[in-house]
Enzyme design. Structure first.
Site, mmCIF file in Angstrom:
data_model
loop_
_atom_site.group_PDB
_atom_site.id
_atom_site.type_symbol
_atom_site.label_atom_id
_atom_site.label_comp_id
_atom_site.label_asym_id
_atom_site.label_seq_id
_atom_site.Cartn_x
_atom_site.Cartn_y
_atom_site.Cartn_z
ATOM 1 N N THR A 64 123.076 91.888 21.878
ATOM 2 C CA THR A 64 124.354 92.537 22.106
ATOM 3 C C THR A 64 124.118 93.790 22.926
ATOM 4 O OG1 THR A 64 124.910 91.791 19.911
ATOM 5 C CG2 THR A 64 126.237 93.593 20.767
ATOM 6 N N VAL A 104 131.967 84.647 13.442
ATOM 7 C CA VAL A 104 132.264 85.932 14.072
ATOM 8 C C VAL A 104 131.252 86.945 13.553
ATOM 9 C CG1 VAL A 104 133.973 87.773 14.303
ATOM 10 C CG2 VAL A 104 134.724 85.386 14.289
ATOM 11 N N GLY A 105 130.661 87.688 14.453
ATOM 12 C CA GLY A 105 129.687 88.704 14.053
ATOM 13 C C GLY A 105 130.327 90.059 13.864
ATOM 14 N N ASP A 106 129.505 91.081 13.929
ATOM 15 C CA ASP A 106 129.979 92.447 13.712
ATOM 16 C C ASP A 106 130.618 93.060 14.952
ATOM 17 O OD1 ASP A 106 127.279 92.209 14.746
ATOM 18 O OD2 ASP A 106 127.218 94.397 14.724
ATOM 19 N N THR A 124 123.557 96.547 16.978
ATOM 20 C CA THR A 124 123.144 95.219 17.420
ATOM 21 C C THR A 124 122.230 94.666 16.333
ATOM 22 O OG1 THR A 124 121.193 96.031 18.595
ATOM 23 C CG2 THR A 124 123.197 95.886 19.871
ATOM 24 N N GLY A 125 122.040 93.348 16.361
ATOM 25 C CA GLY A 125 121.183 92.749 15.345
ATOM 26 C C GLY A 125 121.988 91.850 14.424
HETATM 27 N N1 ASP Z 1 125.157 91.652 16.312
HETATM 28 C C1 ASP Z 1 125.287 90.373 16.963
HETATM 29 C C2 ASP Z 1 125.985 89.434 16.041
HETATM 30 O O1 ASP Z 1 125.670 89.406 14.864
HETATM 31 C C3 ASP Z 1 124.011 89.748 17.395
HETATM 32 C C4 ASP Z 1 123.045 90.603 18.180
HETATM 33 O O2 ASP Z 1 123.165 91.813 18.237
HETATM 34 O O3 ASP Z 1 122.118 90.049 18.751
HETATM 35 O O4 ASP Z 1 126.802 88.684 16.498
#
Ligand code: ASP
Length: 355
Positions: free
Chosen positions: A210, A239-241, A261-262
């Protein structure tokens, strides 16, 4: 490439530095406060695309444009990069091979927010989020109706799956499990792959990532964007954060902004970006506040599974232009890139929490 690929492996990878960057180390809890500077624009991306994005955002800030314009247009640079497999066009698809994007935007000046979830076929989801924020009374739109809405506003429907991303997805499909019908025929499994199929010797980098873009403009107004293709090979509809205000992004014009991110699931559960901004409101530096969010996650799991720590990276900026970042995984401390009147630089924060 190793034979077993799990989603978790894709999280927390770091990018190489763009040419011409200079690095300065963050001040952790033990070192004093850093010199803040505004205006500024920062991003969690520390590669060349991140640098190009900051140049775009900075040029707008220098023209007197708002932090909101700067973060949107800077994030568009990252969204439109076909090489980046974690954001926008070129992002890795869900498990069915469809690219579904999540994005959010927040304008501290007007305390407004907009976001899209599971948006397909639009290269710049954060700009759709901005239209939702500015042209409707809603904050969040999702799926096919968000796409219909975007098309009404003139966004072009396009295929987002690049050849690069499609090949990575197919590689994942063929290698993720040994007990389904994808991959080599049964009678060839377990034999040296290189001998059977040359294609298998080719190395492909798997990544997700992200991006967060945060800015403070000349007037001291603050804005932010978080945009992503989400976890690679996610279950369709997940759906992510990133599109959840308070989780993947939060902005408070009196305090600062934060982005995550993560692994989104944990960012959602602890409302990480909101928490970081509230910690800054209580007087913590951006660096301390990011570390506080890691400590919060650790605290939540301490009685359930003390060894569990999701892969996360948090970045933050306060109204004075001080920045901070931390990550929970990786060989080296978290980094972010920033552009101020002193030029482009890469800030190195910490890994983990010092609490
Ligand atoms: N935070 C993002 C999600 O969970 C993924 C990412 O940051 O790589 O959708």
């Amino acid at each position: 490439m190793s034979s077993k690929i799990t989603r978790r492996r894709f999280i927390g990878r770091s990018f190489s530095l763009g040419a011409g960057a200079f690095l300065f180390r963050g001040f952790s809890l033990s070192a004093g406060p850093q010199k803040g500077m505004t205006p500024l624009v920062i991003t969690s991306h520390t590669n060349q695309t991140g640098q190009a994005a900051l140049e775009k955002g900075w040029s707008l800030l220098m023209e007197g444009k708002t932090a909101l314009d700067a973060v949107e247009k800077a994030a568009n640079v990252i969204e439109l990069d076909p090489e980046g497999t974690g954001v926008g066009y070129g992002g890795l698809p869900n498990e069915e091979g469809i690219v579904q994007l999540d994005a959010s935007i927040m304008d501290g000046r007007t305390y407004s927010a907009g976001s899209v979830a599971c948006l397909e076929n639009i290269k710049t989801p954060c700009s759709v989020a901005r239209i939702i924020m500015e042209e409707t009374d809603h904050v969040m739109m999702a799926g096919n109706d968000a796409l219909k809405f975007a098309k009404k506003w003139g966004f072009k429907e396009e295929n987002l799956l690049t050849e690069k991303a499609r090949k990575i997805w197919l590689r994942w499909k063929t290698e993720i499990s040994k007990s389904d019908d994808w991959g080599l025929p049964d009678h060839l499994r377990g034999l040296k792959k290189k001998k059977i199929n040359n294609r298998m010797s080719e190395e492909i980098q798997y990544r997700t990532g992200t991006t967060n873009v945060l800015a403070v403009d000349k007037n001291g107004d603050i804005a932010g964007v978080t945009t992503t293709s989400g976890l690679s090979f996610k279950i369709p509809g997940r759906v992510g954060d990133s599109p959840i205000i308070g989780a993947g992004l939060y902005v408070d014009n009196e305090v600062g902004a934060a982005g995550a991110t993560g692994r989104g699931e944990d960012v959602i559960k602890c409302c990480a970006s909101f928490y970081i901004v509230m910690r800054m409101k209580e007087g913590r530096t951006p660096q301390q506040a990011c570390e506080d969010a890691v400590a919060l996650i650790a605290e939540k799991y301490k009685n359930i599974n003390p060894k569990f720590m999701p892969g996360e990276k948090f970045i933050a900026v306060n109204k004075r232009g001080e920045v901070g970042c931390t990550s929970t995984r990786g060989r080296r401390p978290a980094r972010l890139s920033l552009q101020t009147a002193e030029g482009y630089s890469v800030y190195e924060g910490t890994k983990g929490s010092s609490r």
